[in-house]
Scaffold this motif. Structure first.
Motif, PDB file in Angstrom:
ATOM      1  N   SER A   1       0.836  -1.201   0.000  1.00 15.91           N
ATOM      2  CA  SER A   1       0.000   0.000   0.000  1.00 15.91           C
ATOM      3  C   SER A   1       0.871   1.252   0.000  1.00 15.91           C
ATOM      4  O   SER A   1       1.740   1.421   0.854  1.00 15.91           O
ATOM      5  CB  SER A   1      -0.919   0.020   1.226  1.00 15.91           C
ATOM      6  N   VAL A   2       0.626   2.140  -0.974  1.00 13.63           N
ATOM      7  CA  VAL A   2       1.341   3.422  -1.013  1.00 13.63           C
ATOM      8  C   VAL A   2       0.371   4.594  -0.898  1.00 13.63           C
ATOM      9  O   VAL A   2       0.756   5.746  -1.066  1.00 13.63           O
ATOM     10  CB  VAL A   2       2.196   3.549  -2.292  1.00 13.63           C
ATOM     11  N   GLY A   3      -0.910   4.292  -0.630  1.00 13.38           N
ATOM     12  CA  GLY A   3      -1.876   5.346  -0.317  1.00 13.38           C
ATOM     13  C   GLY A   3      -2.427   6.070  -1.528  1.00 13.38           C
ATOM     14  O   GLY A   3      -2.415   5.580  -2.654  1.00 13.38           O
ATOM     15  N   ALA A   4      -2.911   7.265  -1.251  1.00 19.54           N
ATOM     16  CA  ALA A   4      -3.629   8.064  -2.248  1.00 19.54           C
ATOM     17  C   ALA A   4      -2.717   8.476  -3.398  1.00 19.54           C
ATOM     18  O   ALA A   4      -1.525   8.699  -3.218  1.00 19.54           O
ATOM     19  CB  ALA A   4      -4.215   9.298  -1.581  1.00 19.54           C
ATOM     20  N   VAL A   5      -3.340   8.606  -4.590  1.00 23.73           N
ATOM     21  CA  VAL A   5      -2.585   9.000  -5.770  1.00 23.73           C
ATOM     22  C   VAL A   5      -3.207  10.260  -6.365  1.00 23.73           C
ATOM     23  O   VAL A   5      -4.393  10.510  -6.228  1.00 23.73           O
ATOM     24  CB  VAL A   5      -2.571   7.865  -6.822  1.00 23.73           C
ATOM     25  N   GLY A   6      -2.371  11.077  -7.014  1.00 24.88           N
ATOM     26  CA  GLY A   6      -2.892  12.222  -7.745  1.00 24.88           C
ATOM     27  C   GLY A   6      -2.737  13.537  -7.019  1.00 24.88           C
ATOM     28  O   GLY A   6      -1.845  13.717  -6.180  1.00 24.88           O
ATOM     29  N   SER A   7      -3.633  14.473  -7.336  1.00 17.36           N
ATOM     30  CA  SER A   7      -3.526  15.837  -6.808  1.00 17.36           C
ATOM     31  C   SER A   7      -3.553  15.882  -5.297  1.00 17.36           C
ATOM     32  O   SER A   7      -2.951  16.777  -4.688  1.00 17.36           O
ATOM     33  CB  SER A   7      -4.666  16.690  -7.373  1.00 17.36           C
ATOM     34  N   THR A   8      -4.255  14.969  -4.674  1.00 18.15           N
ATOM     35  CA  THR A   8      -4.305  14.896  -3.210  1.00 18.15           C
ATOM     36  C   THR A   8      -3.662  13.603  -2.726  1.00 18.15           C
ATOM     37  O   THR A   8      -4.078  13.011  -1.736  1.00 18.15           O
ATOM     38  CB  THR A   8      -5.765  14.996  -2.715  1.00 18.15           C
ATOM     39  N   GLY A   9      -2.646  13.174  -3.431  1.00 18.00           N
ATOM     40  CA  GLY A   9      -2.022  11.891  -3.133  1.00 18.00           C
ATOM     41  C   GLY A   9      -0.866  11.996  -2.171  1.00 18.00           C
ATOM     42  O   GLY A   9      -0.489  13.064  -1.694  1.00 18.00           O
ATOM     43  N   THR A  10      -0.276  10.851  -1.888  1.00 14.93           N
ATOM     44  CA  THR A  10       0.929  10.781  -1.054  1.00 14.93           C
ATOM     45  C   THR A  10       2.155  10.984  -1.943  1.00 14.93           C
ATOM     46  O   THR A  10       2.112  10.736  -3.153  1.00 14.93           O
ATOM     47  CB  THR A  10       1.030   9.428  -0.348  1.00 14.93           C
ATOM     48  N   THR A  11       3.244  11.396  -1.324  1.00 16.68           N
ATOM     49  CA  THR A  11       4.480  11.517  -2.094  1.00 16.68           C
ATOM     50  C   THR A  11       4.952  10.156  -2.572  1.00 16.68           C
ATOM     51  O   THR A  11       5.595  10.049  -3.629  1.00 16.68           O
ATOM     52  CB  THR A  11       5.572  12.185  -1.246  1.00 16.68           C
ATOM     53  N   ALA A  12       4.621   9.105  -1.838  1.00 18.55           N
ATOM     54  CA  ALA A  12       5.012   7.751  -2.243  1.00 18.55           C
ATOM     55  C   ALA A  12       4.304   7.331  -3.522  1.00 18.55           C
ATOM     56  O   ALA A  12       4.935   6.916  -4.505  1.00 18.55           O
ATOM     57  CB  ALA A  12       4.693   6.767  -1.115  1.00 18.55           C
TER      58      ALA A  12
ATOM     59  N   SER B   1      -5.475  11.580 -11.942  1.00 18.13           N
ATOM     60  CA  SER B   1      -4.362  11.698 -12.898  1.00 18.13           C
ATOM     61  C   SER B   1      -3.575  12.988 -12.708  1.00 18.13           C
ATOM     62  O   SER B   1      -2.653  13.264 -13.495  1.00 18.13           O
ATOM     63  CB  SER B   1      -4.907  11.656 -14.336  1.00 18.13           C
ATOM     64  N   ALA B   2      -3.911  13.762 -11.646  1.00 23.23           N
ATOM     65  CA  ALA B   2      -3.295  15.081 -11.447  1.00 23.23           C
ATOM     66  C   ALA B   2      -3.398  15.893 -12.732  1.00 23.23           C
ATOM     67  O   ALA B   2      -2.429  16.482 -13.223  1.00 23.23           O
ATOM     68  CB  ALA B   2      -1.850  14.953 -10.981  1.00 23.23           C
ATOM     69  N   SER B   3      -4.614  15.912 -13.261  1.00 17.62           N
ATOM     70  CA  SER B   3      -4.898  16.624 -14.515  1.00 17.62           C
ATOM     71  C   SER B   3      -3.953  16.187 -15.630  1.00 17.62           C
ATOM     72  O   SER B   3      -3.437  16.990 -16.406  1.00 17.62           O
ATOM     73  CB  SER B   3      -4.827  18.135 -14.308  1.00 17.62           C
ATOM     74  N   ARG B   4      -3.714  14.871 -15.677  1.00 16.03           N
ATOM     75  CA  ARG B   4      -2.865  14.234 -16.683  1.00 16.03           C
ATOM     76  C   ARG B   4      -1.410  14.705 -16.636  1.00 16.03           C
ATOM     77  O   ARG B   4      -0.751  14.869 -17.660  1.00 16.03           O
ATOM     78  CB  ARG B   4      -3.454  14.403 -18.082  1.00 16.03           C
ATOM     79  N   THR B   5      -0.931  14.892 -15.411  1.00 16.06           N
ATOM     80  CA  THR B   5       0.495  15.178 -15.223  1.00 16.06           C
ATOM     81  C   THR B   5       1.164  14.141 -14.335  1.00 16.06           C
ATOM     82  O   THR B   5       2.365  14.245 -14.067  1.00 16.06           O
ATOM     83  CB  THR B   5       0.696  16.566 -14.578  1.00 16.06           C
ATOM     84  N   ALA B   6       0.401  13.164 -13.851  1.00 20.97           N
ATOM     85  CA  ALA B   6       0.952  12.230 -12.861  1.00 20.97           C
ATOM     86  C   ALA B   6       1.889  11.190 -13.472  1.00 20.97           C
ATOM     87  O   ALA B   6       2.819  10.737 -12.813  1.00 20.97           O
ATOM     88  CB  ALA B   6      -0.194  11.512 -12.136  1.00 20.97           C
ATOM     89  N   PHE B   7       1.641  10.797 -14.720  1.00 19.74           N
ATOM     90  CA  PHE B   7       2.352   9.657 -15.308  1.00 19.74           C
ATOM     91  C   PHE B   7       3.374  10.180 -16.327  1.00 19.74           C
ATOM     92  O   PHE B   7       3.045  10.467 -17.474  1.00 19.74           O
ATOM     93  CB  PHE B   7       1.344   8.711 -15.969  1.00 19.74           C
ATOM     94  N   ASN B   8       4.603  10.282 -15.878  1.00 19.08           N
ATOM     95  CA  ASN B   8       5.609  11.010 -16.660  1.00 19.08           C
ATOM     96  C   ASN B   8       6.599  10.128 -17.415  1.00 19.08           C
ATOM     97  O   ASN B   8       7.447  10.644 -18.139  1.00 19.08           O
ATOM     98  CB  ASN B   8       6.390  11.953 -15.739  1.00 19.08           C
ATOM     99  N   ASN B   9       6.523   8.823 -17.224  1.00 15.59           N
ATOM    100  CA  ASN B   9       7.403   7.943 -17.992  1.00 15.59           C
ATOM    101  C   ASN B   9       6.984   8.011 -19.465  1.00 15.59           C
ATOM    102  O   ASN B   9       5.832   7.727 -19.798  1.00 15.59           O
ATOM    103  CB  ASN B   9       7.278   6.516 -17.465  1.00 15.59           C
TER     104      ASN B   9
END
Length: 649
Positions: free
Chosen positions: A301-312, A335-343
């Motif tokens: 578990s790495v917790g919440a993802v996105g704009s209100t997510g965890t740093t993990a 998706s952090a307004s489509r900025t979360a997935f940077n690979n």
């Protein structure tokens, strides 16, 4: 002299094949006999009917519900359709929706209101239910079908269209809409609504508008209409070839990441998800609706993802070469307004019961029930595991974030509290099976990133619509669905003032909730957002207007604790951690709704997510703060992706 008084009501006479009932009576009897079944478990679908009566439904559905209640009392049984009086039409839809979510969409409520403003007050609730894919049946009253008295009170008169009423506004907000102009139309409308309400793909708001004269009209109904009917809630299985392709993509990943959405909960897939994560080592992040898919302390578990997510979670999302979305609709916060997935080489495998959601972000669509798909993927990935280095990195990132949360939760027993500490105290002092409820303001984001969920149904934040005023009404629905759990309703002063009146409903029905009112004298969330976009918190504080005309004077002397007490709740005022701890103990031991009121500093923020949310900033401004905000905005826009790798579909 000829009497002009109306004749007495016609006696209802049953035959072997038919029963004579009003349209309203037939509606109540039909709804009381609807059941759902999944995995061999069968239960009654409608728990009851929330309502507020007016001239549009008091003599129709109101009379029918009364008759049902009287007959049940005489027979010593529960009513076929229990009635609950609410104080606000929007709020009663929220209570119904919260109940359905807590029951994994396997049980719902009907909701009725009078014509005109009574029914249109339900529009916000209708939108909320549809956006969140949660079942609720709305029964708004309508104007006369015969038009014999037109224009009637609250009728919308459109010169260009004689058949339009205010209830037509429900059409774009409902997954199913019908209007019963004649009694003969009722069976088709009811069956159509049930089809949608029990379909995991189509579910949302079902609306049947019934004119007030039609509600009271008698008709000979076939007895078969009222026989018990069981609706099967399907678990669509994935195609074998699609699972094989999905497994091939996942097996090629060095840094995969799972995003668990609400579909994991509705499918009851938490255990199989935990098993998949343990076996493969794939880390699991969570959306707002999916939070609790894994316990917070599960190794993956790495917790919440996105704009209100965890740093993990956000660090792993940024590096992920394969993202596996399970039951998520990929909102902009996820998706952090489509900025979360940077690979640049990231690929997506999207598991969803709805093809509409499965195609989002591009990638491979696995259209199936979440539990069925996870089980199939687990079997196909028996030989796959992430590297030891990736497992170690996942654990280190998660531990770093937990240290951050612990620091935010830390309190000084004698000092005033901030919102982070209030959340931490509730989290620590509540039982694992207790439920936290929230919807709008700054707390949903803070809860998403910091709340340590210990039970699959312990977290209930409405963030599909993020509707101010949902909290107390939603808390009532959650508690009614889970009477053996304490329900902590976390609500800021702005949202509390939107719909505090449902405290009266909680007191009336003996539905114990524990609202925690966080008084920060304004809109903390929008105040922070306003500052971030250069608008200097304009119009977000509850203050007097000063001599120069601006709303930046002294704070308003608003006493929310006194307000809650006036509505019948017990109230405890606190200022320190020690007082808060004692208050929670008292509230949990109490049998009545007990409000805890605490003042906090809105300028002390939760830990940063290292993420972004797209809120456009004025491109031209005389304000230096706005010009600086636009420069920051332009930098983030460079990272935003319009569409991600559709080639795996």
């Amino acid at each position: 002299m000829v009497s002009t008084a109306p004749k007495s009501a016609e006696k209802l006479v049953d035959t072997e094949d038919t029963v004579r009932l009003t349209v309203a009576q037939a509606t109540v009897r039909f709804l009381a006999n609807q059941y759902v079944e999944r995995d061999g478990q069968r239960n009654k679908f409608f728990a009851g009917c929330f309502g507020i009566f007016g001239h549009g439904n008091v003599a129709g559905l109101g009379q029918a519900l009364l008759e049902d209640e009287v007959a049940a009392a005489e027979a010593g049984r529960e009513p076929g359709l229990k009635y609950v009086l609410s104080r606000n039409e929007q709020a009663m839809v929220h209570s119904a929706v919260a109940y359905a979510r807590q029951q994994d969409r396997l049980q719902a409520w009907a909701v009725t209101a009078s014509i005109g403003p009574g029914s249109t007050n339900m529009l916000t609730g209708a939108a909320l239910a549809t956006i969140n894919r949660l079942p609720v049946l709305l029964l708004p009253a309508d104007t006369f079908a015969t038009r014999v008295s037109s224009p009637v009170l609250q009728e919308l008169e459109l010169p260009s269209s004689g058949d339009v009423t205010v209830n037509d506004a429900f059409k774009p907000l409902s997954r199913f809409f019908d209007r019963v102009w004649r009694p003969e139309q009722l069976p088709a409308a009811l069956l159509g609504a049930m089809r949608v309400l029990t379909d995991p793909v189509e579910t949302g708001t079902a609306t049947i508008a019934i004119p007030q004269d039609v509600q009271a009209e008698a008709h000979d109904w076939p007895v078969s209409l009222f026989a018990e009917r069981t609706w099967h809630v399907a678990r669509p299985v994935p195609e074998r070839s699609v699972i094989a392709r999905a497994a091939e993509i996942i097996a090629s990943a060095r840094k995969p990441l799972i995003i668990a959405g609400g579909g994991v909960h509705y499918s009851g897939a938490e255990e199989v998800l935990a098993a998949l994560a343990s076996a493969t080592g794939i880390p699991v992040s969570e959306t707002q609706a999916g939070k609790g898919s894994l316990r917070y302390d599960h190794p993956q578990s790495v917790g919440a993802v996105g704009s209100t997510g965890t740093t993990a979670a956000n660090a792993l999302a940024s590096e992920a070469d394969v993202v596996i979305g399970i039951g998520t609709r990929y909102s902009d916060f996820t998706s952090a307004s489509r900025t979360a997935f940077n690979n640049p080489d990231v690929r997506f495998v999207n598991v969803n019961v709805a093809s509409f959601d499965a195609v989002k972000q591009g990638g491979l669509s696995v259209v199936a029930d979440a539990r069925e798909a996870i089980e199939a993927l687990t079997a196909a990935l028996q030989a796959y595991s992430v590297s030891d280095e990736y497992r170690t990195r996942t654990a280190e990132l998660a531990a770093e974030w937990e240290d951050t949360v612990s620091a935010a939760y830390a309190v000084d027993d004698a000092a005033p509290l901030n919102q982070n500490q209030v959340i931490g105290l509730v989290n620590t002092l509540s039982e694992p099976r207790d439920v936290v409820v929230c919807a709008a303001g700054s707390m949903p984001g803070d809860l998403h990133k910091m709340w340590r969920t210990r039970d699959r149904k312990g977290y209930h934040v409405e963030y599909g619509y993020s509707c101010m005023g949902y909290e107390i009404a939603g808390g009532i629905g959650v508690r009614m669905a889970s009477p053996d759990r304490d329900v902590f309703v976390m609500v800021g002063d702005g949202s509390y003032l939107m719909m505090a009146t449902e405290l009266v409903t909680a007191v009336q029905e003996g539905v114990k909730i524990i609202p925690v009112i966080v008084q920060n004298h304004g809109f903390a969330s929008i105040g922070g957002l306003s500052e971030s976009v250069g608008s200097q918190r304009f119009g977000t504080a509850y203050r007097y207007r000063t001599g120069d005309g601006r709303l930046d004077g002294d704070r308003l002397p608003v006493d929310l604790a006194a307000n809650a007490a006036s509505l019948g709740a017990d109230v405890i005022r606190v200022t320190t951690a020690a007082e808060f701890t004692d208050a929670v103990k008292v509230a949990k031991a109490a049998e009545r709704t007990t409000v805890i009121h605490v003042e906090t500093d809105p300028l002390i923020y939760a830990p940063d997510s290292h993420s972004w949310w797209d809120v456009p900033v004025s491109q031209v401004s005389a304000l230096e703060s706005t010009r600086a905000a636009y420069e920051r905005y332009a930098e983030w826009k460079k990272v935003q992706r319009p569409l991600i790798n559709p080639s795996d579909s």
